[in-house]
Design a protein around this motif. Structure first.
Motif, short mmCIF file in Angstrom:
data_model
loop_
_atom_site.label_atom_id
_atom_site.label_comp_id
_atom_site.label_asym_id
_atom_site.label_seq_id
_atom_site.Cartn_x
_atom_site.Cartn_y
_atom_site.Cartn_z
N GLY A 326 83.41 63.11 100.36
CA GLY A 326 83.44 61.75 100.98
C GLY A 326 82.15 61.95 101.39
O GLY A 326 81.17 60.52 101.14
N LEU A 329 79.84 61.31 98.64
CA LEU A 329 78.86 60.24 97.37
C LEU A 329 78.62 58.54 98.87
O LEU A 329 77.60 58.61 98.50
CB LEU A 329 80.54 59.52 97.87
CG LEU A 329 80.96 57.90 96.22
CD1 LEU A 329 79.78 58.42 95.34
CD2 LEU A 329 82.10 57.80 96.61
N PHE A 330 79.20 59.17 100.02
CA PHE A 330 78.69 58.53 100.89
C PHE A 330 77.06 58.38 101.36
O PHE A 330 76.03 57.69 101.44
CB PHE A 330 79.02 58.33 102.53
CG PHE A 330 78.49 58.65 103.81
CD1 PHE A 330 77.97 56.82 103.95
CD2 PHE A 330 77.29 59.33 104.34
CE1 PHE A 330 77.21 56.43 105.26
CE2 PHE A 330 76.42 58.99 105.65
CZ PHE A 330 76.60 57.90 105.87
N ALA A 333 75.06 56.72 98.14
CA ALA A 333 74.99 55.46 98.23
C ALA A 333 74.14 54.66 98.93
O ALA A 333 73.51 54.32 99.24
CB ALA A 333 76.80 55.01 98.71
N LEU A 346 80.70 51.75 99.76
CA LEU A 346 80.47 53.06 100.04
C LEU A 346 79.87 53.64 101.08
O LEU A 346 79.88 55.32 101.40
CB LEU A 346 80.21 53.93 98.65
CG LEU A 346 81.21 53.52 97.32
CD1 LEU A 346 80.38 54.52 95.79
CD2 LEU A 346 82.47 53.84 97.44
N VAL A 358 86.18 54.32 103.04
CA VAL A 358 85.61 54.54 101.79
C VAL A 358 85.13 55.15 100.34
O VAL A 358 85.94 55.91 99.62
CB VAL A 358 85.15 52.83 101.98
CG1 VAL A 358 85.14 52.68 100.50
CG2 VAL A 358 85.44 51.49 102.51
N ALA A 359 84.65 55.53 100.89
CA ALA A 359 83.51 56.72 100.17
C ALA A 359 84.57 58.18 99.87
O ALA A 359 84.82 58.17 98.45
CB ALA A 359 82.18 57.78 100.50
N VAL A 362 87.57 56.48 97.15
CA VAL A 362 87.07 56.70 96.00
C VAL A 362 87.59 58.08 95.47
O VAL A 362 87.91 58.43 94.70
CB VAL A 362 86.14 56.32 95.83
CG1 VAL A 362 85.50 56.49 94.39
CG2 VAL A 362 85.70 54.67 96.71
#
Length: 481
Positions: A326, A329-330, A333, A346, A358-359, A362
């Motif tokens: 997570g 990805l964060f 983003a 994200l 959210v990240a 996902v």
């Protein structure tokens, strides 16, 4: 997010300075070195490494597992020094991606981001699909796919709690995991059947004769590779950089402590198993050598407890890997490494738990989908990506001191730079080269090379022309909340 520009320079080297500025500190900076180390060790899962990878190495390479994991540990410590220096200079939640992008440049960084984006969910799926094997001692007929999906959902939900809660949860599970490794060590020590010299000569089972025979240099190199893979994950401490107090000092400490502890708690139990088994030939010939040893020395009841603890260890690893995925990805983003419509949600931090919910969700969904992929494809897709990531990290550690950036006083510097990084790069290059000459490794190497190529292509086809608004590569504010 905001930018606070700092144009100071030391003139320390010749490479262009990285983009200056910083992101607001939105994550909760509440971890000390101990909390970071517990989360990092949980993602490595030393007990699962000993049972699964160590057991497989005993079957294939016999007593060579001792030297393989010991020398693999030396390589791991060299790479850990690289991570420690890079993480101290750039304590950012994106870990490998963030370090490489800010050191070797955005194109290499994006390639490493693609490695993490694909390999982390696949690694979680590999762990999750193996849970049913250990639950089977208590729950007969457990479906591997259903069990894996349940584990993935549980891990993702727990990973969405705040970081201190996760540190306590994973720390509690880690205690059980370490207890299992301690039990293996004690059982081996109190039932020693042979001198230490018996495991110093790398020997494996010759199926044609049923006797032990030397494995040779090629076999030793392969088991060293197994050792490096089994100890992989100490660099994960950098994913929690923005949640660790005094990050430039403490993240480096967390990386090094995690690496040292991992090497020790994997090598010693494996050596104890080899020294304390009734028969080396029977141990090496067993399908599950560690289970065989436990049944010999502890009986079925304790064996069942330890196997169930392995299921718990795998859940624990998936929680920690979910936290890392997570944050990867964060971080990407937030750097605008993707179209804004995708990056905006994200990069959002939850106000209630101060983490990228959210990240994380996902990446949990991607991990769940990966559970439907055949195991052979999962293994091939993740096998060589670790070596490629290590190569980027070692190269980054070699050139990082040539950056013209302001150097904080509390920055960690590896001793004898750049010798450890050069040795690490040479070792990883050797592993990759040997893989090139092994047809069994071609698929894995091809997938890893393909992922890197796609990353470079994405950068040059999409990001490079948008460098004013995308791939910002700022540092993170270090002030505690």
């Amino acid at each position: 997010m905001s930018e606070s520009l700092d144009t100071a320079s030391t003139g320390e080297g010749e490479l262009p300075a990285a983009t200056t500025g910083s992101y607001n500190n939105e994550l909760a900076r509440s971890l000390g070195v101990g909390g970071n180390v517990m989360l990092t060790l949980s993602s490595i899962s030393p007990a699962a490494s000993v049972f699964i990878l160590g057991g497989a190495a005993i079957t294939s390479y016999g007593t060579g597992v001792f030297w393989g994991f010991l020398l693999g540990g030396v390589i791991s410590l060299l790479i850990a020094l690289c991570y420690a220096e890079l993480g101290s200079r750039h304590p950012i939640a994106g870990a490998d991606y963030a370090l490489v992008a800010r050191t070797l440049g955005p194109a290499a960084g994006v390639a490493v981001f693609f490695i993490g984006l694909i390999s982390l969910p696949l690694l979680q799926a590999i762990f999750a699909l193996g849970v049913a094997d250990y639950l089977g001692v208590a729950i007969s007929g457990a479906d591997p796919l259903v069990t894996a999906l349940v584990v993935t959902v549980l891990a993702t939900v727990i990973a969405c709690f705040n970081i201190r809660t996760n540190a306590w949860v994973t720390g509690s599970f880690l205690f059980v995991e370490m207890a299992s490794l301690t039990l293996l060590t004690v059982l081996g020590v109190i039932h020693i059947e042979r001198p230490v010299s018996a495991i110093l000569v790398p020997q494996a089972l010759d199926t044609s004769t049923g006797n032990l025979a030397p494995i040779g240099i090629a076999g030793l190199v392969l088991v060293i590779t197994q050792g490096v893979l089994a100890q992989y994950g100490y660099g994960g401490a950098i994913y929690f950089s923005e949640e660790t107090k005094n990050p430039r000092r403490n993240v480096a400490r967390a990386v090094l402590w995690a690496a040292v502890i991992t090497v020790v708690v994997e090598v010693i139990p494996l050596a104890a198993i080899l020294l304390g088994s009734d028969s080396l030939t029977d141990l090496i010939g067993a399908d599950l050598p560690v289970k065989e040893f436990l049944e010999q020395r502890a009986g079925s009841a304790i064996t069942m407890f330890v196997l169930l603890s392995m299921a718990l260890a795998i859940l624990n690893a998936n929680i920690a890997l979910g936290l890392q995925a997570g944050r990867l990805l964060f971080s990407a983003a937030r750097d605008q490494a993707m179209p804004a419509v995708i990056a905006k949600p994200l990069a959002r931090i939850s106000d209630s738990v101060h983490m990228p919910r959210v990240a994380t969700i996902v990446m949990g969904v991607l991990s769940g989908l990966a559970c439907f992929v055949p195991m052979t494809i999962l293994v091939n897709a993740t096998g060589a990506t670790t070596a490629f990531s290590f190569a980027f990290i070692a190269l980054a550690a070699i050139v990082v001191r040539r950056q013209r950036t302001k150097v904080p006083l509390d920055l960690y510097r590896m001793p004898l730079w750049p010798v450890p990084a050069l040795l690490a790069l040479a070792a990883i290059a050797g592993i990759i080269i040997i893989g090139v000459f092994d047809p069994n490794q071609w698929v894995s190497l091809g997938i890893a090379a393909g992922i890197v190529a796609v990353g470079f292509l994405y950068h040059f086809a999409y990001l490079r022309s948008r460098n004013e608004t995308h791939l910002l590569l700022l540092d993170a504010a270090e002030a505690d909340d």
